[in-house]
Design a protein around this motif. Sequence first.
Motif, PDB file in Angstrom:
ATOM      1  N   VAL A   4       0.835  -1.196   0.000  1.00 15.91           N
ATOM      2  CA  VAL A   4       0.000   0.000   0.000  1.00 15.91           C
ATOM      3  C   VAL A   4       0.872   1.250   0.000  1.00 15.91           C
ATOM      4  O   VAL A   4       2.019   1.234   0.450  1.00 15.91           O
ATOM      5  N   THR A   5       0.326   2.338  -0.550  1.00 11.07           N
ATOM      6  CA  THR A   5       0.970   3.652  -0.506  1.00 11.07           C
ATOM      7  C   THR A   5       0.276   4.507   0.538  1.00 11.07           C
ATOM      8  O   THR A   5      -0.956   4.542   0.608  1.00 11.07           O
ATOM      9  N   GLY A   6       1.050   5.182   1.373  1.00 10.30           N
ATOM     10  CA  GLY A   6       0.485   6.093   2.356  1.00 10.30           C
ATOM     11  C   GLY A   6       0.248   7.467   1.741  1.00 10.30           C
ATOM     12  O   GLY A   6       1.116   8.001   1.050  1.00 10.30           O
ATOM     13  N   ILE A   7      -0.924   8.024   1.974  1.00 16.27           N
ATOM     14  CA  ILE A   7      -1.302   9.325   1.406  1.00 16.27           C
ATOM     15  C   ILE A   7      -1.792  10.231   2.532  1.00 16.27           C
ATOM     16  O   ILE A   7      -2.786   9.923   3.191  1.00 16.27           O
ATOM     17  N   ILE A   8      -1.090  11.327   2.758  1.00 16.16           N
ATOM     18  CA  ILE A   8      -1.516  12.306   3.757  1.00 16.16           C
ATOM     19  C   ILE A   8      -2.165  13.479   3.032  1.00 16.16           C
ATOM     20  O   ILE A   8      -1.526  14.135   2.191  1.00 16.16           O
ATOM     21  N   VAL A   9      -3.419  13.733   3.326  1.00 18.14           N
ATOM     22  CA  VAL A   9      -4.144  14.841   2.701  1.00 18.14           C
ATOM     23  C   VAL A   9      -3.914  16.088   3.545  1.00 18.14           C
ATOM     24  O   VAL A   9      -4.396  16.203   4.675  1.00 18.14           O
ATOM     25  N   ALA A 152     -13.136   0.453  -1.546  1.00 16.88           N
ATOM     26  CA  ALA A 152     -12.728   1.251  -0.389  1.00 16.88           C
ATOM     27  C   ALA A 152     -13.174   0.559   0.893  1.00 16.88           C
ATOM     28  O   ALA A 152     -14.196  -0.131   0.908  1.00 16.88           O
ATOM     29  N   VAL A 153     -12.386   0.752   1.935  1.00 17.55           N
ATOM     30  CA  VAL A 153     -12.764   0.319   3.279  1.00 17.55           C
ATOM     31  C   VAL A 153     -12.748   1.560   4.156  1.00 17.55           C
ATOM     32  O   VAL A 153     -11.715   2.215   4.308  1.00 17.55           O
ATOM     33  N   ILE A 154     -13.920   1.914   4.707  1.00 18.68           N
ATOM     34  CA  ILE A 154     -14.078   3.131   5.491  1.00 18.68           C
ATOM     35  C   ILE A 154     -14.594   2.769   6.877  1.00 18.68           C
ATOM     36  O   ILE A 154     -15.623   2.092   6.999  1.00 18.68           O
ATOM     37  N   PRO A 155     -13.918   3.210   7.930  1.00 17.25           N
ATOM     38  CA  PRO A 155     -14.419   2.924   9.271  1.00 17.25           C
ATOM     39  C   PRO A 155     -15.560   3.856   9.661  1.00 17.25           C
ATOM     40  O   PRO A 155     -15.628   5.002   9.209  1.00 17.25           O
ATOM     41  N   THR A 156     -16.439   3.351  10.484  1.00 14.67           N
ATOM     42  CA  THR A 156     -17.439   4.188  11.127  1.00 14.67           C
ATOM     43  C   THR A 156     -17.181   4.116  12.632  1.00 14.67           C
ATOM     44  O   THR A 156     -17.006   3.034  13.184  1.00 14.67           O
ATOM     45  N   VAL A 157     -17.138   5.262  13.256  1.00 11.15           N
ATOM     46  CA  VAL A 157     -16.873   5.342  14.691  1.00 11.15           C
ATOM     47  C   VAL A 157     -18.076   5.993  15.349  1.00 11.15           C
ATOM     48  O   VAL A 157     -18.389   7.149  15.071  1.00 11.15           O
ATOM     49  N   GLU A 158     -18.771   5.205  16.149  1.00 10.82           N
ATOM     50  CA  GLU A 158     -19.986   5.656  16.828  1.00 10.82           C
ATOM     51  C   GLU A 158     -20.969   6.255  15.832  1.00 10.82           C
ATOM     52  O   GLU A 158     -21.553   7.315  16.060  1.00 10.82           O
ATOM     53  N   GLY A 159     -21.124   5.565  14.699  1.00 14.78           N
ATOM     54  CA  GLY A 159     -22.128   5.929  13.710  1.00 14.78           C
ATOM     55  C   GLY A 159     -21.706   6.956  12.683  1.00 14.78           C
ATOM     56  O   GLY A 159     -22.457   7.256  11.765  1.00 14.78           O
ATOM     57  N   ARG A 160     -20.499   7.483  12.806  1.00 17.08           N
ATOM     58  CA  ARG A 160     -20.037   8.505  11.863  1.00 17.08           C
ATOM     59  C   ARG A 160     -18.934   7.940  10.979  1.00 17.08           C
ATOM     60  O   ARG A 160     -17.985   7.330  11.474  1.00 17.08           O
ATOM     61  N   LEU A 164     -11.555  10.154   5.559  1.00 17.52           N
ATOM     62  CA  LEU A 164     -10.159  10.612   5.543  1.00 17.52           C
ATOM     63  C   LEU A 164      -9.278   9.788   6.475  1.00 17.52           C
ATOM     64  O   LEU A 164      -8.196  10.211   6.867  1.00 17.52           O
ATOM     65  N   LEU A 165      -9.747   8.592   6.797  1.00 21.81           N
ATOM     66  CA  LEU A 165      -8.930   7.572   7.444  1.00 21.81           C
ATOM     67  C   LEU A 165      -9.411   6.242   6.858  1.00 21.81           C
ATOM     68  O   LEU A 165     -10.183   5.516   7.464  1.00 21.81           O
ATOM     69  N   GLY A 166      -8.989   5.972   5.644  1.00 18.48           N
ATOM     70  CA  GLY A 166      -9.509   4.793   4.963  1.00 18.48           C
ATOM     71  C   GLY A 166      -8.596   4.297   3.864  1.00 18.48           C
ATOM     72  O   GLY A 166      -7.571   4.916   3.560  1.00 18.48           O
ATOM     73  N   LEU A 167      -9.001   3.179   3.269  1.00 19.33           N
ATOM     74  CA  LEU A 167      -8.256   2.559   2.180  1.00 19.33           C
ATOM     75  C   LEU A 167      -9.022   2.709   0.879  1.00 19.33           C
ATOM     76  O   LEU A 167     -10.243   2.502   0.831  1.00 19.33           O
TER      77      LEU A 167
END
Length: 250
Positions: A4-9, A152-160, A164-167
């Motif tokens: 994987v490549t790391g990308i900082i926005v 894409a894999v996107i986390p949800t934290v407490e429903g949100r 911008l922290l995903g694959l």
Amino acid sequence: MLEVTGIIVAGGRSSRMEQDKALLQLGGVTVLERIAAVLGKVAGRVIVVTRDIQQYSGLGLETMADLYPGLGPLSGIHAGLSASTTEWGIVVACDMPFVQPEILRALLAHTTNGAAAKETTNEQRKQQVQGEQGSLAGDCLLPQPTEPALQAVIPTVEGRIHPLLGLYHRSVLPSAEQCLRSGRLRLIDWLNSLNVRYESAGEWPGASLDMWKQAVFNMNYPQDYQLIVKQLEHMQNVPGTQEHTEHTEH
């Protein structure tokens, strides 16, 4: 582990912070260096995407300019993936100083384990869009013909959700470009056109819910930064935190 490549926005204007968030000091290094060091533990290459490549020239990090300047975080994701030579890119915003390697490894492991999974709701959406009128041909919601099962894999934290922290898979580039060209810049609208795997933090192995809650805490205001400075003073015993700081010192 998935290559994987790391990308900082880091292309935002930090107007609410009143100074560049990425250059704020935490533990003797900048926030940007801190995040880059963490990404470097899971990615062979780390790219910082910004509107001005000169602003971070003294940090020794690889930087690139937005290909569509001034169009927000979607532009940053697009530019980073465009420069990537790996199929997947792991995206982190420049104002998330508490991201830890365990969080990133959990994302990577989940992508590897679920890469062949078929996302029923997204497939249904595709069929619906494909059945609509041809006038949608220029719309960013139009599915791409060569999309993989998982984009894409996107986390949800407490429903949100936290895009911008995903694959992200490189196959998202055509749809991202369509959105940028047509001025459709909301990340949620773009994600709705993709095969996204949303996963609730704390319900999958590799990182606890508390770690996820810390990871997605972002700095927008000066008081946020002061809070983080105080929190860091109490995090010296958290596994990995000290070594992150040491790793980034020059």
